[in-house]
Design a protein around this motif. Structure first.
Motif, PDB file in Angstrom:
ATOM      1  N   LYS A   1       0.829  -1.212   0.000  1.00 25.66           N
ATOM      2  CA  LYS A   1       0.000   0.000   0.000  1.00 25.66           C
ATOM      3  C   LYS A   1       0.861   1.259   0.000  1.00 25.66           C
ATOM      4  N   ILE A   2       1.944   1.217   0.785  1.00 24.14           N
ATOM      5  CA  ILE A   2       2.831   2.382   0.858  1.00 24.14           C
ATOM      6  C   ILE A   2       3.542   2.609  -0.470  1.00 24.14           C
ATOM      7  N   THR A   3       4.113   1.540  -1.031  1.00 23.40           N
ATOM      8  CA  THR A   3       4.853   1.686  -2.295  1.00 23.40           C
ATOM      9  C   THR A   3       3.923   2.089  -3.430  1.00 23.40           C
ATOM     10  N   LYS A   4       2.696   1.589  -3.422  1.00 24.44           N
ATOM     11  CA  LYS A   4       1.738   1.966  -4.461  1.00 24.44           C
ATOM     12  C   LYS A   4       1.376   3.443  -4.349  1.00 24.44           C
ATOM     13  N   ALA A   5       1.184   3.908  -3.117  1.00 25.89           N
ATOM     14  CA  ALA A   5       0.883   5.327  -2.918  1.00 25.89           C
ATOM     15  C   ALA A   5       2.052   6.206  -3.360  1.00 25.89           C
ATOM     16  N   MET A   6       3.272   5.794  -3.026  1.00 25.47           N
ATOM     17  CA  MET A   6       4.447   6.561  -3.433  1.00 25.47           C
ATOM     18  C   MET A   6       4.623   6.552  -4.947  1.00 25.47           C
ATOM     19  N   GLU A   7       4.279   5.447  -5.576  1.00 22.18           N
ATOM     20  CA  GLU A   7       4.336   5.378  -7.041  1.00 22.18           C
ATOM     21  C   GLU A   7       3.378   6.379  -7.669  1.00 22.18           C
ATOM     22  N   MET A   8       2.162   6.465  -7.144  1.00 25.82           N
ATOM     23  CA  MET A   8       1.172   7.382  -7.699  1.00 25.82           C
ATOM     24  C   MET A   8       1.570   8.841  -7.464  1.00 25.82           C
ATOM     25  N   VAL A   9       2.138   9.137  -6.287  1.00 25.11           N
ATOM     26  CA  VAL A   9       2.592  10.501  -6.004  1.00 25.11           C
ATOM     27  C   VAL A   9       3.740  10.887  -6.938  1.00 25.11           C
ATOM     28  N   ALA A  10       4.694   9.967  -7.122  1.00 27.19           N
ATOM     29  CA  ALA A  10       5.826  10.242  -8.009  1.00 27.19           C
ATOM     30  C   ALA A  10       5.361  10.428  -9.445  1.00 27.19           C
TER      31      ALA A  10
ATOM     32  N   GLN B   1      11.958  11.947  -9.866  1.00 25.74           N
ATOM     33  CA  GLN B   1      10.566  11.481  -9.845  1.00 25.74           C
ATOM     34  C   GLN B   1      10.372  10.275 -10.763  1.00 25.74           C
ATOM     35  N   SER B   2      11.047  10.277 -11.906  1.00 23.96           N
ATOM     36  CA  SER B   2      10.934   9.138 -12.819  1.00 23.96           C
ATOM     37  C   SER B   2      11.537   7.882 -12.194  1.00 23.96           C
ATOM     38  N   ALA B   3      12.727   8.029 -11.614  1.00 25.50           N
ATOM     39  CA  ALA B   3      13.386   6.881 -10.991  1.00 25.50           C
ATOM     40  C   ALA B   3      12.587   6.371  -9.799  1.00 25.50           C
ATOM     41  N   ARG B   4      11.997   7.286  -9.028  1.00 20.89           N
ATOM     42  CA  ARG B   4      11.206   6.857  -7.861  1.00 20.89           C
ATOM     43  C   ARG B   4       9.940   6.129  -8.308  1.00 20.89           C
ATOM     44  N   MET B   5       9.294   6.619  -9.371  1.00 23.23           N
ATOM     45  CA  MET B   5       8.092   5.943  -9.851  1.00 23.23           C
ATOM     46  C   MET B   5       8.422   4.523 -10.315  1.00 23.23           C
ATOM     47  N   VAL B   6       9.513   4.370 -11.065  1.00 19.68           N
ATOM     48  CA  VAL B   6       9.913   3.052 -11.548  1.00 19.68           C
ATOM     49  C   VAL B   6      10.295   2.142 -10.384  1.00 19.68           C
ATOM     50  N   ALA B   7      11.038   2.683  -9.409  1.00 22.28           N
ATOM     51  CA  ALA B   7      11.460   1.875  -8.257  1.00 22.28           C
ATOM     52  C   ALA B   7      10.269   1.440  -7.411  1.00 22.28           C
ATOM     53  N   MET B   8       9.318   2.337  -7.197  1.00 22.74           N
ATOM     54  CA  MET B   8       8.152   1.984  -6.388  1.00 22.74           C
ATOM     55  C   MET B   8       7.236   1.005  -7.127  1.00 22.74           C
ATOM     56  N   LYS B   9       7.171   1.126  -8.442  1.00 19.01           N
ATOM     57  CA  LYS B   9       6.373   0.160  -9.206  1.00 19.01           C
ATOM     58  C   LYS B   9       6.991  -1.230  -9.107  1.00 19.01           C
TER      59      LYS B   9
END
Length: 296
Positions: A19-28, A249-257
């Motif tokens: 849930k946390i990683t999914k939320a961070m992915e959406m924010v990023a 932001q791009s790297a964080r979105m990919v990492a969280m996904k």
């Protein structure tokens, strides 16, 4: 084998993490679009500013700005290290730190004095652990680059270069290529180089020849060039920071996904183990009941 309760607790823990990683992915992902638009909007301005600076460097004028003059002997260099303030963005900061460390060793081997300016909390912590000479720093810059936060930390470098106490200034940053690829790089900031490097590593040269460019300065060359050259290096730092924020932001979105996908895979595996454990417990209970009935 772990009991059913332990496996249920593990499943619940991984689900909370997902849930946390999914939320961070959406924010990023939401921040990434704005950061990329901001970064792409300023690219043409910086490129045109570079061409103007290159033309002025080869113009016939009575005043030669210090930012355009190359030193014969380089004894002291300074470097601006741009990193993120937060982690969880893959190997973005690690790639920059690796380049900084290798270049630092090369400069020390050549007998040069090195000073650093850290823009970003991760880079500041790395330079402190490395034992480097940190001249100034700026951390927690937010999601939008602001020049008013950078003027103070960068002023000692520019003043030192004009006074002659610093011979070269470099910038370590991450260039945005696309959402899946970010390029760690080291570029020469001062003296202003003869070629322009794009974030993807492409080299562009200003089409100008010696003696073909001349300007009329109003009110005078010194006053005008002091403003233009200072604005150019500030625009360069602003663009490098914008590139780094878009890459972050791009790297964080990919990492969280990737983290969310891995969590889903772990949950599936744990669910299978839980089902097997529960089935084994039920089978054992039935066996005991049947054995007890037979004994009676």
């Amino acid at each position: 084998m772990a009991g059913s309760k332990e496996i249920r607790n593990k499943i619940k823990s991984v689900q909370n993490t997902r849930k946390i990683t999914k939320a961070m992915e959406m924010v990023a992902a939401s921040k990434m679009k704005k950061a990329q638009d901001r970064m792409r909007a300023s690219r043409p301005y910086l490129e045109r500013m570079f061409y103007i600076a290159s033309h002025v460097a080869q113009a016939n004028t009575e005043y030669k700005h210090p930012f355009l003059v190359r030193r014969e002997r380089v004894k002291k260099v300074a470097a601006i290290v741009i990193t993120t303030d937060k982690g969880l963005c893959g190997g973005l900061n690690t790639n920059i730190q690796r380049i900084v460390l290798n270049q630092h060793k090369a400069w020390i081997a050549e007998g040069k004095e090195v000073g650093y300016v850290a823009l970003g909390n991760k880079g500041f912590g790395f330079l402190c652990r490395m034992g480097a000479n940190v001249i100034s720093s700026a951390t927690y810059l937010g999601d939008v680059p602001r020049m008013d936060r950078l003027v103070g930390p960068l002023k000692p470098l520019f003043d030192g270069y004009i006074e002659g106490t610093i011979d070269e200034i470099y910038v370590f940053s991450t260039g945005f290529v696309n959402t899946m690829r970010q390029l760690a790089r080291c570029n020469l900031l001062l003296p202003i180089p003869a070629e322009f490097r794009t974030p993807a590593g492409e080299v562009k040269k200003a089409e100008a020849q010696q003696g073909l460019w001349d300007y009329i300065y109003e009110p005078d060359a010194k006053m005008l060039l002091d403003g233009v050259m200072r604005r150019y290096v500030e625009a360069e730092i602003y663009q490098e920071l914008a590139e780094n924020m878009a890459s972050e932001q791009s790297a964080r979105m990919v990492a969280m996904k990737a983290a969310s996908d891995n969590a889903s895979k772990i949950i599936s595996e744990l669910q299978l183990v839980y089902n097997k454990t529960r089935q084994a417990a039920i089978t054992q209970e039935l066996t005991e009941i049947v054995g007890g009935a037979a004994a009676v």
